[in-house]
Design an enzyme around this catalytic site. Structure first.
Site, PDB file in Angstrom:
ATOM      1  N   ASP A  44      46.188  44.456  30.202  1.00 28.22           N
ATOM      2  CA  ASP A  44      46.711  44.140  28.867  1.00 28.22           C
ATOM      3  C   ASP A  44      45.679  44.461  27.781  1.00 28.22           C
ATOM      4  OD1 ASP A  44      45.024  42.042  29.366  1.00 28.22           O
ATOM      5  OD2 ASP A  44      46.530  40.466  29.192  1.00 28.22           O
ATOM      6  N   ASP A  83      49.224  44.250  34.875  1.00 29.85           N
ATOM      7  CA  ASP A  83      48.808  42.943  34.349  1.00 29.85           C
ATOM      8  C   ASP A  83      50.027  42.141  33.896  1.00 29.85           C
ATOM      9  OD1 ASP A  83      46.459  41.556  34.079  1.00 29.85           O
ATOM     10  OD2 ASP A  83      45.746  42.681  32.341  1.00 29.85           O
ATOM     11  N   LYS A 112      48.321  41.335  38.346  1.00 29.20           N
ATOM     12  CA  LYS A 112      47.120  40.539  38.089  1.00 29.20           C
ATOM     13  C   LYS A 112      47.490  39.429  37.117  1.00 29.20           C
ATOM     14  CE  LYS A 112      43.564  41.998  35.434  1.00 29.20           C
ATOM     15  NZ  LYS A 112      43.556  40.959  34.375  1.00 29.20           N
ATOM     16  N   GLU A 180      35.033  38.129  35.263  1.00 28.77           N
ATOM     17  CA  GLU A 180      34.665  38.739  33.977  1.00 28.77           C
ATOM     18  C   GLU A 180      33.665  37.873  33.225  1.00 28.77           C
ATOM     19  OE1 GLU A 180      37.909  40.198  31.619  1.00 28.77           O
ATOM     20  OE2 GLU A 180      36.593  40.717  29.936  1.00 28.77           O
TER      21      GLU A 180
HETATM   22  O1  KIV Z   1      43.188  44.086  30.732  1.00 31.16           O
HETATM   23  C1  KIV Z   1      42.182  44.542  31.280  1.00 31.16           C
HETATM   24  O2  KIV Z   1      41.800  45.697  31.108  1.00 31.16           O
HETATM   25  C2  KIV Z   1      41.455  43.661  32.186  1.00 31.16           C
HETATM   26  C3  KIV Z   1      40.157  44.141  32.746  1.00 31.16           C
HETATM   27  C4  KIV Z   1      39.119  44.135  31.716  1.00 31.16           C
HETATM   28  C5  KIV Z   1      39.766  43.396  33.951  1.00 31.16           C
HETATM   29  O3  KIV Z   1      41.903  42.590  32.451  1.00 31.16           O
END
Ligand code: KIV
Length: 282
Positions: A44, A83, A112, A180
């Protein structure tokens, strides 16, 4: 055949480091695939680096589906993770609905989501339903408004909570977990305690893998450059210069040349125009 979650877990078993990057479109996905990246995230972060928002919060499930479809079309081998955006997994039912859309409509192989023990029951329901889930702990960008953008897990209590959250995600069936912006020593401790791979971003070299936003690697997004990002190229400068060159050639008349166009013979054109002119006179 695409990389499977078992392949990713076997990499941890062999002590093989796992590179992961984000991609949001077909062309970039093809390049990432050519670089033999096994795990691709349609994150995201799309909200900032592609859509121009100031955070991930406005990103919708439809945005992620749209971009994930393109990334899936641009890859044949990589395991693509979509995501789940802000407030799209507040209950198990909602999470199942949205994860189902990601797998069925967008064609990715896993989702995710952010959070620890609090989301473990949701992770359990998703994995029981056949949805591979990657967790995300530490600084979780969807909670930027409550956490602030800063390193997490620095006190003993916060570090202990993070280890417990990671174990809860593993127990709930997550196949891997992103760490993170946490101290490197804490990331190492988590990595040593988990059977599933840890994928770090701003969490030191002791994780099983690393993930980066591709715009940061390529120097494409210049509004904000995180400290944890390494810029391997400065493509924004390259692109700006190339577009300026094009504009100068159009203005100066040196582009296009005959080789960029197609031909019609004089006689055919003459015939066409003559017919047109005789019709105009009628
Ligand atoms: O949204 C994203 O790119 C992420 C990564 C930074 C892990 O969650």
């Amino acid at each position: 055949m695409r990389v499977s979650i078992q392949d990713i877990q076997a990499m941890k078993g062999r002590g093989e480091r796992i590179p992961m990057v984000t991609a949001y479109d077909y062309t970039t996905a093809q390049m990432v695939e050519a670089a033999e990246i096994p795990l691709v995230l349609v994150g995201d972060s799309l909200g900032m680096v592609v859509l121009g928002y100031s955070s991930t919060v406005p990103v919708t499930i439809d945005d992620i589906i749209h971009h994930t479809r393109a990334v899936v079309r641009g890859t044949a081998q990589a395991l693509v993770v979509g995501d789940l955006p802000f407030l799209t997994y507040t209950s198990a039912e909602q999470a199942l609905h949205n994860a189902g859309r990601l797998l069925q409509e967008a064609g990715c192989q896993a989702v995710k989501l952010e959070g620890g023990a609090a989301v473990a029951p949701i992770v359990e329901r998703l994995t029981a339903a056949g949805v591979p889930v990657m967790g995300h702990l530490g600084f979780t960008p969807q909670s930027e408004n409550t956490l602030g953008r800063r390193v997490q897990g620095k006190t003993a209590a916060a570090a202990r909570q993070l280890v417990q959250d990671a174990l809860a995600l593993e127990q709930a069936g997550a196949f891997a977990v992103v760490l993170e912006l946490i101290p490197a020593l804490l990331a190492e401790a988590v990595t040593a305690r988990l059977r599933i791979p840890t994928i770090g971003i701003g969490a030191g070299a002791g994780c099983d893998g690393q993930v980066q936003v591709i715009h940061d690697l390529l120097g494409l997004y210049t509004d904000y450059v995180p400290r944890h990002a390494k810029r391997y190229r400065s493509l924004a400068d390259e692109i700006r210069n190339a577009v300026a060159e094009y504009a100068a050639e159009v203005r100066g008349g040196s582009f296009p040349t005959a080789q960029h166009g197609s031909k019609i013979d004089q006689a055919t054109l003459h015939e066409a125009l003559a017919q047109l002119e005789s019709k105009e006179q009628d």
